[in-house]
Design a protein around this motif. Structure first.
Motif, mmCIF file in Angstrom:
data_model
loop_
_atom_site.group_PDB
_atom_site.id
_atom_site.type_symbol
_atom_site.label_atom_id
_atom_site.label_comp_id
_atom_site.label_asym_id
_atom_site.label_seq_id
_atom_site.Cartn_x
_atom_site.Cartn_y
_atom_site.Cartn_z
ATOM 1 N N GLU A 86 -32.827 -21.193 16.442
ATOM 2 C CA GLU A 86 -31.930 -21.245 17.592
ATOM 3 C C GLU A 86 -32.458 -22.268 18.595
ATOM 4 O O GLU A 86 -33.658 -22.283 18.917
ATOM 5 C CB GLU A 86 -31.820 -19.870 18.246
ATOM 6 C CG GLU A 86 -30.739 -19.791 19.305
ATOM 7 C CD GLU A 86 -30.551 -18.389 19.824
ATOM 8 O OE1 GLU A 86 -29.603 -18.163 20.604
ATOM 9 O OE2 GLU A 86 -31.364 -17.507 19.467
ATOM 10 N N PHE A 87 -31.549 -23.130 19.070
ATOM 11 C CA PHE A 87 -31.919 -24.176 20.013
ATOM 12 C C PHE A 87 -31.055 -24.047 21.266
ATOM 13 O O PHE A 87 -30.253 -23.127 21.399
ATOM 14 C CB PHE A 87 -31.751 -25.559 19.362
ATOM 15 C CG PHE A 87 -32.600 -25.740 18.132
ATOM 16 C CD1 PHE A 87 -33.925 -26.104 18.238
ATOM 17 C CD2 PHE A 87 -32.059 -25.520 16.874
ATOM 18 C CE1 PHE A 87 -34.716 -26.268 17.115
ATOM 19 C CE2 PHE A 87 -32.840 -25.686 15.744
ATOM 20 C CZ PHE A 87 -34.171 -26.049 15.856
ATOM 21 N N SER A 88 -31.215 -25.001 22.161
ATOM 22 C CA SER A 88 -30.555 -24.893 23.465
ATOM 23 C C SER A 88 -29.033 -24.918 23.360
ATOM 24 O O SER A 88 -28.346 -24.233 24.118
ATOM 25 C CB SER A 88 -31.025 -26.033 24.378
ATOM 26 O OG SER A 88 -30.739 -27.289 23.770
ATOM 27 N N ASN A 89 -28.497 -25.702 22.438
ATOM 28 C CA ASN A 89 -27.041 -25.799 22.343
ATOM 29 C C ASN A 89 -26.511 -25.672 20.917
ATOM 30 O O ASN A 89 -25.386 -26.084 20.630
ATOM 31 C CB ASN A 89 -26.547 -27.117 22.946
ATOM 32 C CG ASN A 89 -27.068 -28.331 22.178
ATOM 33 O OD1 ASN A 89 -27.942 -28.201 21.328
ATOM 34 N ND2 ASN A 89 -26.535 -29.494 22.492
ATOM 35 N N CYS A 90 -27.323 -25.121 20.015
ATOM 36 C CA CYS A 90 -26.863 -24.967 18.631
ATOM 37 C C CYS A 90 -27.737 -23.949 17.908
ATOM 38 O O CYS A 90 -28.775 -23.505 18.416
ATOM 39 C CB CYS A 90 -26.877 -26.304 17.889
ATOM 40 S SG CYS A 90 -28.520 -27.033 17.707
ATOM 41 N N LEU A 91 -27.303 -23.632 16.710
ATOM 42 C CA LEU A 91 -28.002 -22.681 15.851
ATOM 43 C C LEU A 91 -28.023 -23.277 14.445
ATOM 44 O O LEU A 91 -27.003 -23.793 13.970
ATOM 45 C CB LEU A 91 -27.260 -21.340 15.844
ATOM 46 C CG LEU A 91 -27.819 -20.212 14.994
ATOM 47 C CD1 LEU A 91 -29.107 -19.675 15.608
ATOM 48 C CD2 LEU A 91 -26.791 -19.094 14.867
ATOM 49 N N ILE A 92 -29.173 -23.246 13.768
ATOM 50 C CA ILE A 92 -29.295 -23.804 12.423
ATOM 51 C C ILE A 92 -29.627 -22.686 11.448
ATOM 52 O O ILE A 92 -30.575 -21.916 11.663
ATOM 53 C CB ILE A 92 -30.371 -24.904 12.350
ATOM 54 C CG1 ILE A 92 -29.966 -26.106 13.192
ATOM 55 C CG2 ILE A 92 -30.591 -25.344 10.904
ATOM 56 C CD1 ILE A 92 -30.986 -27.233 13.181
ATOM 57 N N VAL A 93 -28.856 -22.595 10.381
ATOM 58 C CA VAL A 93 -29.098 -21.651 9.296
ATOM 59 C C VAL A 93 -29.419 -22.466 8.036
ATOM 60 O O VAL A 93 -28.644 -23.347 7.654
ATOM 61 C CB VAL A 93 -27.869 -20.750 9.031
ATOM 62 C CG1 VAL A 93 -28.149 -19.807 7.864
ATOM 63 C CG2 VAL A 93 -27.514 -19.975 10.281
ATOM 64 N N VAL A 94 -30.556 -22.178 7.429
ATOM 65 C CA VAL A 94 -30.950 -22.843 6.184
ATOM 66 C C VAL A 94 -30.748 -21.855 5.039
ATOM 67 O O VAL A 94 -31.327 -20.769 5.045
ATOM 68 C CB VAL A 94 -32.418 -23.314 6.228
ATOM 69 C CG1 VAL A 94 -32.788 -24.016 4.924
ATOM 70 C CG2 VAL A 94 -32.640 -24.248 7.412
ATOM 71 N N ALA A 95 -29.911 -22.225 4.084
ATOM 72 C CA ALA A 95 -29.638 -21.385 2.906
ATOM 73 C C ALA A 95 -30.052 -22.131 1.651
ATOM 74 O O ALA A 95 -29.874 -23.353 1.548
ATOM 75 C CB ALA A 95 -28.153 -21.014 2.833
#
Length: 334
Positions: A86-95
């Motif tokens: 989770e970052f300041s203006n986005c969310l990253i999901v690694v699958a």
């Protein structure tokens, strides 16, 4: 907005798709090298898909979309396990994605960046195709209107479908091994094949199973970029991944049972061979002992002068050998 050198034309093939979806309007094709400022309330939903992009491409796209530097660095970095950032203006999901080639697993990764009105997917080492999902969502604009978090859950659900498609092929291989075991047992090459398949299934389980906890977290924890309405979809994906992990374990257990059964049959065959050798050794020991006594050439052996001495010796040896053969046959040693 930050000035960045343009990406060479040969890098353009990394763009699988780049579209803007606005309510009541057809999908608008975007140029990732010239992305205008985006307001999700007015400009709708942007979906960009990249495949094996270069570092320069990711930095350019990240700068144009206003992504933080640490988020871009995570998109550039290789990953081997599922991950949630989770970052300041986005969310990253690694699958982790799964494919098969000659029944050997091909593991890749899909990074899904979720922001307000934005979904960026980065695929690496994967031959999977997300075009059917895109076509289905485009045919139902109401689904795209639910936002990037809903589309991300649908994308993860598609990845789980690909898990199950690949595992169905391995299931057929496991059933073939079990059938072979019941018909003719195992040989040396079969044992190697079982070990390799069990090892591959362990690799797949290690890569896939953490995604269940990751999606469960998306369904339970309040995150800025995941709406309450979308959490139920992530919960369903989590349940499917958990069932997939259990299915992988069941295949590994089936191979373990077949492997142990093959070892038991091999030990039984070895024991049977040892019994036969021991029985024949006992039978042959009788004529060997009698012949050895007569071969000592003592001077005073009265039976050497008997006319029936030779036939009696042969008869004695034959009778004892026949009796021993009957006993071993009755005991199922022969």
């Amino acid at each position: 907005m930050q000035e960045i050198a343009p990406v060479p034309p040969e890098a353009q093939d990394v763009v699988v798709a780049a579209y803007r979806y606005q309510s009541g309007q057809p999908a608008q094709v975007l140029d990732i090298h010239h992305l205008a400022a985006h307001d999700p309330l007015q400009d709708g939903f942007i979906w960009i898909g990249l495949k094996d992009p270069s570092e320069a491409t990711l930095r350019e796209v990240g700068a144009q979309l206003g992504l933080p530097d640490n988020a871009v660095e995570e998109l550039i970095a290789p990953h081997r396990r599922p991950k949630l950032l989770e970052f300041s203006n986005c969310l990253i999901v690694v699958a982790v994605t799964l494919g098969l080639k000659d029944l050997r697993p091909l593991l890749g990764t899909t990074q899904i960046l979720i922001a307000h009105g934005l979904l960026l997917t980065v695929r690496r080492g994967s031959n999977s195709n997300y075009l059917p999902l895109r076509a289905r969502l485009e045919s139902t604009p109401a689904l795209l209107a639910r936002g990037s978090d809903f589309v991300a859950s649908e994308l993860l659900d598609l990845i789980v479908d690909q898990y199950q498609t690949s595992l169905e092929q391995t299931e057929k291989a496991v059933e073939a091994i079990e059938q072979q075991f019941l018909i003719r047992g195992f040989k040396e090459n079969d044992v190697r094949r079982i070990y390799r398949l069990r090892r591959d299934l362990l690799r797949v389980h290690t890569a896939v199973s953490p995604l269940a906890e990751l999606t469960r977290r998306l369904s339970r924890i309040e995150l800025e970029y995941v709406d309450a309405e979308s959490r139920a979809y992530f919960a369903e994906v989590s349940d499917r991944i958990a069932r997939t992990a259990e299915f992988i374990n069941s295949q590994r257990q089936a191979l373990a049972f077949a492997f142990e059964g093959g070892l038991m049959i091999g030990q039984m065959q070895q024991t049977d061979t040892t019994r036969k050798l021991a029985a024949w050794a006992a039978i042959l020991a009788v004529p060997t002992a009698v012949a050895g006594i007569y071969g000592m050439n003592f001077k005073y052996m009265p039976e050497l002068e008997w006319t029936l001495g030779y036939p009696l010796a042969l008869g004695l040896m034959g009778s004892v050998c026949g009796f021993l053969y009957w006993k071993f046959k009755k005991a199922k040693w022969l």
